[in-house]
Design a protein around this motif. Sequence first.
Motif, short mmCIF file in Angstrom:
data_model
loop_
_atom_site.label_atom_id
_atom_site.label_comp_id
_atom_site.label_asym_id
_atom_site.label_seq_id
_atom_site.Cartn_x
_atom_site.Cartn_y
_atom_site.Cartn_z
N UNK A 316 1.06 -1.12 -0.38
CA UNK A 316 0.23 -0.34 -0.28
C UNK A 316 0.58 1.25 0.17
N UNK A 317 1.81 1.32 0.40
CA UNK A 317 3.20 2.93 0.92
C UNK A 317 3.75 2.08 -0.21
N UNK A 318 4.13 1.44 -0.89
CA UNK A 318 5.33 1.64 -1.89
C UNK A 318 4.47 2.28 -3.26
N UNK A 319 3.06 1.64 -3.46
CA UNK A 319 1.82 1.89 -4.67
C UNK A 319 1.42 3.79 -4.75
N UNK A 320 1.39 3.90 -3.07
CA UNK A 320 0.21 5.33 -2.91
C UNK A 320 2.11 5.81 -3.82
N UNK A 321 2.51 5.59 -3.16
CA UNK A 321 3.89 6.79 -3.03
C UNK A 321 4.27 7.27 -4.39
N UNK A 322 4.34 5.76 -4.99
CA UNK A 322 4.24 5.55 -6.41
C UNK A 322 3.64 6.64 -7.48
N UNK A 323 2.71 6.44 -7.13
CA UNK A 323 1.13 7.07 -7.24
C UNK A 323 1.46 8.55 -7.83
N UNK A 324 1.59 9.26 -6.20
CA UNK A 324 2.22 10.60 -6.57
C UNK A 324 3.12 10.73 -6.74
#
Length: 753
Positions: A316-324
């Motif tokens: 969740x964290x990695x995907x959220x950071x990359x989505x930014x």
Amino acid sequence: MASPKRSRTRAKNIAGDALWDEPRAAPLWPDVVAAPVRSLHDLLARWCAAELAPGQLAPWGAVAFGFGIVLYFTAAHEPVWWAPLIVVALSTVGAVAARRRPIAFVLAVGIGALASGFAVATLRTKLIAHPVLSTPVFGAAVTGFVETREERERSDRIVVRVHGINGTREKLERVRVSVRKRTAPAVGAFVSFKARLSPPLQPMRPGGYDFARDLYFHGIGASGFVLGRITQAQAPHPPDWRLRFAAAVDALRDGMDNRIRAVLPGDRGAIASALITGKRDSISAPVNDAMYVSSLAHVLSISGYHMAVVAGLVFFVIRALLALIPTMSDRYPIKKWAALVALAAATFYLLLSGAEVATQRSYIMIAIVLAGVMLDRPAITVRTLTVAAMLVLILTPESVVHPSFQMSFAATLALVAGYRYGLPWRADHDAGLGTRATLWGARELVGLVLASIVAGLATTPYAAFHFHRLAPYGVIANLAAMPVVSAFVMPMGILGALAMPFGFDGVFWELMGKGLDWMTGVALWVTQLPGAVGHIAAFGTGPLLIGTLGLLLICLLRTPLRLAGVVVAALATMLAMTARQPDVLIAADGQAVAVRNAHGRLAVARTGSDSFAVRDWLAADGDLRAVSDATLGEGIRCDEAGCTLPLPDGRLVAFAKTLEAFVEDCRRAAVVVSVRAAQRDCAGQLIDRPVWRTQGAMALTRHGDGFEMTPAQPRGTARPWSIPAQGKTPAISSIRRPAPDVTPRREDLDAGD
């Protein structure tokens, strides 16, 4: 004009009509009965067809494979390795020949899967074959590399890969020894010491857990404790890569463990370290017991829950950071990248935690799910569990008889089956924010309650069989503690581990400790509730296997046929609750005897200070008394020559300590137990040194005026992990054993020899 052929056909039809017009015999069943029977038959046929549809039988293949391993462990002597392979080959040929016959094909495949499990277990035992100590040794000189180190509440324990050993006939490969607290050398160190070694511990009672078998599959041939000092010496050769890797991982675990405990002393630090590093051996006995009584012990063992939290949070964290980053999210598959990073985090967590069976199973399942994300393939949960079970059983077939494997897979299977149907109360997209939040909260609360109930019911048979305890307030404890553990404790632990290399981890451990205080508070509170400690007397493997069948039927079948599993589970419960308990118990070393008195409780007499067997007997009897309880000696009369223990019918069980006591005991006692070899002309049943040395612990059950004797190791039992002794049948295997002395006696020689 009609043709002759058409005329004959018409005549035949007219004759057929005439036949139907004739009066017929009444059917055996009237239509009022036959119609429902036909409907039921058709309904069952549709259900069976649905259960036999393509893909539905795959989990049953894993079940048959596991049952083949169970059959292997019930064999009286070691099977030859090629026998099950022949069955596998024949069943494969049969499956190919019967591929157009559905029933025959399924039977052939099932037999092949069963034989494959049997073969895998046989080959596994052959591959790890090693000597086992046969007699106790005092002062054995041992040198070798430390492979594992285990910290416990009152002492530490190490496993040493033996380089050299003096004082034993067997050339052991590994020994496990206990040392004083905080004196265990590091993993990878080459050490020299003297030790008191004993053969691996045999079952404390018939049907009890076989510790010797467990140690055998860990490559350990003896256990004991160190005498004097441990000296670290120069190794004769460098350690191999496995040992160097184990030393590096253990050093990392020790560093994290020491840091966590420096910030969180006591049980808080011990539990926090158990969640992060897998080291749970320093938790105090009261807190550890409270966790088991409250059904929160699953938190201490890194399994699917922990692995899912770690992998899910990282994903969740990695995907959220990359989505930014718009450029990244628009052009690259960030979801797959997040899954790859989550898989790497799960792999690191697996290695850090010690890679126990429950952790292996959960890692395999998580790896399959994340691989499905990377390959754009949805993961089917039951199939994922099947693959995980097969991989674990192929790599470590001995895990099928271990409580960790049984409880872990039972809980996971039940949860997968339960969540197959989902939960209602999904809000519409046009619903208000308050409505959606309310329904989400209700779904989460109900889901947590149902998960606790389902997992608790699924693991109850195995907890009752192995630990003889129940957790009646498990749902309440999990409902109160698990939201805090999931939403606060585990995230703080992950953040603490990530911040540790930078030196900013202290605040996260402190916050994690606050959540752990709540969890242990809940566990201790539950233990104070009336009836919190639920105990159940021991029962045999029959009810456990029947209960397992019931669980499989309920969870694997998709049609209403699964309700048959409820009937099967009820039958298993009835058999377990009505299992008859033994009237006399005798320890494997002849040092303790227990007799069921007129009150239905055990009275115990013993000569040594070892209370492990007595503690196991009381637990298996559902008895809450401690080993030091004075009521254990009620009705027993003892003197220097021995003890007498009365049976409810007035007969006596004699525990003879001296040779002089035999004359009187053999004349008046129904059962005579001795730590020495005795005369064979006793009027009662005699159990002396030659008997318990060859057959282990004994259980006697009254039948009329006599007793039915059930030994832990019946005559003819000869497995690689059983102690070789006189009177036993040699194993039919290639297990390496010390070569016997073949020098003939002088009086047996002939002229010319």
